[in-house]
Write a protein that holds these residues in place. Structure first.
Motif, PDB file in Angstrom:
ATOM      1  N   THR A  65       0.822  -1.214   0.000  1.00  0.00           N
ATOM      2  CA  THR A  65       0.000   0.000   0.000  1.00  0.00           C
ATOM      3  C   THR A  65       0.851   1.256   0.000  1.00  0.00           C
ATOM      4  OG1 THR A  65      -0.115  -0.054   2.408  1.00  0.00           O
ATOM      5  CG2 THR A  65      -1.938  -1.066   1.205  1.00  0.00           C
ATOM      6  N   ALA A 105       0.018   4.091   5.362  1.00  0.00           N
ATOM      7  CA  ALA A 105      -1.385   3.832   5.007  1.00  0.00           C
ATOM      8  C   ALA A 105      -2.006   3.014   6.132  1.00  0.00           C
ATOM      9  CB  ALA A 105      -1.463   3.090   3.680  1.00  0.00           C
ATOM     10  N   TYR A 165     -10.864  -0.059   0.165  1.00  0.00           N
ATOM     11  CA  TYR A 165     -10.279   1.257  -0.085  1.00  0.00           C
ATOM     12  C   TYR A 165      -9.342   1.591   1.069  1.00  0.00           C
ATOM     13  CZ  TYR A 165     -13.856   1.586  -3.647  1.00  0.00           C
ATOM     14  OH  TYR A 165     -14.641   1.346  -4.748  1.00  0.00           O
ATOM     15  N   ALA A 193      -6.566   4.609   2.482  1.00  0.00           N
ATOM     16  CA  ALA A 193      -6.021   5.957   2.351  1.00  0.00           C
ATOM     17  C   ALA A 193      -4.515   5.909   2.575  1.00  0.00           C
ATOM     18  CB  ALA A 193      -6.673   6.885   3.366  1.00  0.00           C
ATOM     19  N   ALA A 200       0.849  11.213   1.585  1.00  0.00           N
ATOM     20  CA  ALA A 200       1.892  11.643   0.652  1.00  0.00           C
ATOM     21  C   ALA A 200       3.228  11.054   1.078  1.00  0.00           C
ATOM     22  CB  ALA A 200       1.975  13.170   0.641  1.00  0.00           C
ATOM     23  N   ARG A 251       4.917  11.617  -4.415  1.00  0.00           N
ATOM     24  CA  ARG A 251       3.526  11.210  -4.618  1.00  0.00           C
ATOM     25  C   ARG A 251       2.615  11.929  -3.636  1.00  0.00           C
ATOM     26  NH1 ARG A 251       3.437   4.761  -4.848  1.00  0.00           N
ATOM     27  NH2 ARG A 251       4.517   5.052  -2.879  1.00  0.00           N
ATOM     28  N   PRO A 252       1.484  12.441  -4.125  1.00  0.00           N
ATOM     29  CA  PRO A 252       0.519  13.103  -3.238  1.00  0.00           C
ATOM     30  C   PRO A 252      -0.290  12.066  -2.468  1.00  0.00           C
ATOM     31  CG  PRO A 252      -0.333  13.030  -5.465  1.00  0.00           C
ATOM     32  CD  PRO A 252       1.066  12.467  -5.528  1.00  0.00           C
ATOM     33  N   PRO A 253      -1.076  12.511  -1.485  1.00  0.00           N
ATOM     34  CA  PRO A 253      -1.979  11.580  -0.800  1.00  0.00           C
ATOM     35  C   PRO A 253      -2.907  10.946  -1.832  1.00  0.00           C
ATOM     36  CG  PRO A 253      -2.091  13.764   0.198  1.00  0.00           C
ATOM     37  CD  PRO A 253      -1.252  13.866  -1.014  1.00  0.00           C
ATOM     38  N   ARG A 254      -3.313   9.704  -1.579  1.00  0.00           N
ATOM     39  CA  ARG A 254      -4.152   9.021  -2.565  1.00  0.00           C
ATOM     40  C   ARG A 254      -5.082   8.015  -1.890  1.00  0.00           C
ATOM     41  NH1 ARG A 254       0.735   7.760  -1.765  1.00  0.00           N
ATOM     42  NH2 ARG A 254       1.540   5.664  -1.866  1.00  0.00           N
ATOM     43  N   LEU A 255      -6.098   7.631  -2.623  1.00  0.00           N
ATOM     44  CA  LEU A 255      -7.018   6.604  -2.188  1.00  0.00           C
ATOM     45  C   LEU A 255      -6.789   5.382  -3.071  1.00  0.00           C
ATOM     46  CD1 LEU A 255      -9.375   5.816  -0.322  1.00  0.00           C
ATOM     47  CD2 LEU A 255     -10.913   6.614  -2.097  1.00  0.00           C
ATOM     48  N   LEU A 256      -6.369   4.277  -2.457  1.00  0.00           N
ATOM     49  CA  LEU A 256      -6.077   3.051  -3.191  1.00  0.00           C
ATOM     50  C   LEU A 256      -7.311   2.154  -3.168  1.00  0.00           C
ATOM     51  CD1 LEU A 256      -2.636   2.356  -1.493  1.00  0.00           C
ATOM     52  CD2 LEU A 256      -3.035   3.536  -3.658  1.00  0.00           C
TER      53      LEU A 256
END
Length: 76
Positions: free
Chosen positions: A40, A44, A57, A59, A62, A66-71
């Motif tokens: 992940t 996370a 899902y 979270a 960053a 890479r910026p913050p993201r939702l996987l």
């Protein structure tokens, strides 16, 4: 361990930890079996199982460039 999600259809548990992976466990006849780990990202920690979409899902914060993201992980 930071978050745990249960998939009742597949009888699986997804354990989310900040170390950078989701550990997947399946309930067998009498015991839990570790199916493996899915990467992940470090940090996370928060997840949500969406039964309607058969997806987990997670979270991810960053890190580096890479910026913050939702996987999204779709169960098979």
């Amino acid at each position: 361990m930071d978050d745990i999600c249960f998939d009742p259809k597949r009888r699986r548990v997804y354990v989310i930890g900040g170390a950078g992976a989701v550990s997947v466990f399946s309930l067998g006849q009498r015991q839990w079996q570790h199916l493996g780990d899915v990467p992940t990202g470090i940090g996370a920690r928060t997840g949500f199982w969406c039964e309607n979409r058969d997806a987990l899902y997670v979270a991810a914060p960053a890190d580096g460039e890479r910026p913050p993201r939702l996987l999204a992980f779709h169960a098979a």
